[in-house]
Scaffold this motif. Structure first.
Motif: not given
Lengths: 254, 254, 254, 254
Positions: A70-85
């Motif tokens: 269960l992820y917070s909005d900030e954690e979803i942001e983190i995941m997007k940065h990780e997908i970017d990489i």
């Protein structure tokens, strides 16, 4: 040979990557901290693995912390940065799983992350094993679309325990005409893998294949410890529950 | 106010970063997987933390795996890639520690990583607590130069246990005319922090200040577990050792 | 020599008893299952230990289960049966501790068990470390009377952490003119024992002095495990708490 | 009704005994310290359980310590004392298991303990799951004679994992014309019990049926801990092994 089951190996080090490839793995799932169930690997590990195995099929775990899904909005942001990489380093795919607090698949976020991951391959990981109802979850994943495979132990602690549920999951996918691959993973051993493969008639299976190696350190300070420890709590007691025994009784004699 | 001890907080999530700042921390040590003693954070976590706290003093853990601090050449390569990212994201500093198999500081690699980290601040972490001889290790770290601080529990499981050794470490630094800061960390609690600060007369202290929060998940499948488990082995037995008792006896009556 | 501190060793096997005696222990605390903090030993262990060490001072742990120290009436009955056996086998003393749900000493049950144990020596064990207020608990134990010694880590995870509280406990006993011995125990090592003994000026100290021995089994089936395992839960998350950081800040600067 | 499978419940407290009986268990296995896999219960627990359930079928665990099943002469003496008590309190049976260092059944000691236990019923416990060869072990147990039942998980971590081996064990017993009951136990859940019962066509099954209850303590000192903790070692590293992957590959495609 074409009928051989393909083994995906989850790894959290370069050495494990190389061993897995030599051992005949068809794919790697690259993580850090497998003891915690696998977290997003560091940039450094991603970089060197890609450098040493430029053409091998490798999917990157996108899981920013241990614990629930269960992820917070900030954690979803983190995941997007990780997908970017993962994209910028030209990995083959990403692996994630997102739930709602009520134990259903978070369809909106899953859909958004799939689109965000495009053109990478997407595996929905064992977060599905934490869902409240596998039929509902499978229907949700099928309807979302764009998921290449689902990694699951059938909502149990191991594939052998969850095998009946995995059979049902495979049927659901087939009945829906979906191409989503159900890839069993969790507690797969050299002794049960053949039974699992035969029973499920699968083309892919996921495992870790790790052995514990002794450290090369000659000098050892055993009185120091770096991390957390697991302790039995004085405030938790375990007792037999009569209703649990009754439910065993009743389940046994159905 | 200027005499206040500065608290460095180790964190492995954005939420913890924000709480630590609100609580009055002067610095963050950004990691992933604190349960494993802290690993290099993922790119995504580094990115969002820098975004939310652009001007705060944050050092990035450079530790590519759990376990010992004896690194292969490839692992040193990974660490360099991780330092690259810390630099490119404008973090304040990096935190690492490298040993030789015999329990001495790996001076060559330490020196190389310090230069590679330039202009970032460098903390040598509790790898020093795994060394064979703290005097030798301190002399090595002083002679290498370029280390801003050393994080240590005095080679014991907690600062309170290692406090006499930490006192000696501080003396060694002072006698050498070094500006390296000895920052105690490990088992610091609200109850012992004042005693530690007073005894050591330090300006900085390192701690985690974490509480365990219950997950927000309403539905829970408690029969599934994602990661590894710790078990008592059937093949390890614990017995009293007479020589150990004798050494207690003799140590007690010195 | 008469000033030597006496070492009490907690043991859960005959082998450990014999090693402890050879090592110079003055007393044994006989338990089973030290991993769980020590439970009442089985009849068989009690019997053989008494047979092999008929004249040695040995106290028997009376703790019928792991977990908290809030006992049901039936559990108190069990403890009485266990005291019966300790008496009938002519042991020197018994070791127990009983709390109320609110964290106070259960004075009534303690008193009753002391009388029931007569003429055996009584040690009140580290249940006191789970009490809500050590001054209140010490006053209760002093007023109950008939307790020969109190085993404590000063309400902290180890004697070194709780040493200031133990100093206060000793003062309270002295001020009350009580002969109750405060025996520190918990996390005593060869490295801190001298400091503890000197700081507390004590005559007795409690420790385990165990080493881990490899099993003598040549064949090993490592895929089977007999007991429980400790796992990190997916439903518990650890985050920094700003108030905890503030309390560190404030404690550090008192 | 006569076809119902009988459930044996392993218990380590009076409360669990009573719950198991209410839940419909046909037999109890009385232990202490189930977290360690079950040890010999204390005299007090044996006494009160017999008092509260005088006519119920209860077998007593005879296991003097955790760890392996290779016992010293003194440990065998302890086990005999424990059998004495089980007899004197009129329990129904005893439960033990003894191996040699090479992973074979210790036939001589097993035979001696069976005779010593006479007229009590004898269960050979999951020590068999630690043997080097189940066929050899089953032949040994059959040839020793006098064993009423064998508790086993089929040399795997759970019955579901070891079910094929258990099928072979049952066949061996039947072919030998032995009346020894093969009782599966280990990882039996409400969800797999029916499948196990149906697959094995068994009359008895062994399980714990426990739930974790929160302690009734209102005041809690969470900074103190009584027993041992499980920690990840800095000196053990886990890596993928290519040969392990190859053996998966080969096992999968047999």
């Amino acid at each position: 040979m074409s009928n051989q089951v393909g083994i995906e190996v989850c790894v959290d080090s370069l050495q494990s990557c190389l061993e897995a490839v030599k051992g005949g793995a068809i794919r790697l799932e690259l993580c850090s901290a497998l003891f915690l169930g696998g977290l997003t690997p560091s940039y450094g590990l991603m970089k060197i693995v890609k450098q040493k195995l430029p053409d091998f099929q490798i999917n990157v775990m996108i899981r920013p912390r241990d614990g629930d899904f269960l992820y917070s909005d900030e954690e979803i942001e983190i995941m997007k940065h990780e997908i970017d990489i993962a994209k910028s380093l030209n990995f083959n795919g990403v692996v994630f799983g997102v739930l709602n607090a009520n134990g259903t698949i978070n369809k909106e976020t899953t859909k958004m992350l799939i689109e965000y991951s495009n053109p990478l391959s997407v595996t929905f990981h064992r977060a599905i094993d934490m869902c409240r109802d596998y039929k509902e979850a499978m229907n949700d994943l099928i309807s979302v679309g764009g998921i290449d495979r689902v990694l699951t132990s059938g909502l149990e602690s191991s594939v052998m325990e969850g095998i009946d549920t995995i059979i049902e999951m495979i049927k659901m996918v087939n009945n829906a005409g979906s191409k989503m691959i159900i890839m069993p993973g969790g507690g797969v051993t050299e002794r049960n893998i053949n039974k699992i493969v035969k029973t499920l008639n699968i083309k892919e299976i996921h495992l870790s294949g790790r052995i514990k190696l002794d450290s090369s350190m000659q000098f050892r300070n055993t009185r120091v410890f770096m991390g957390g420890e697991l302790r039995q709590s004085e405030y938790q007691l375990a007792y037999v529950d009569q209703n649990k025994i009754k439910s065993f009784q009743s389940a046994a004699n159905q």
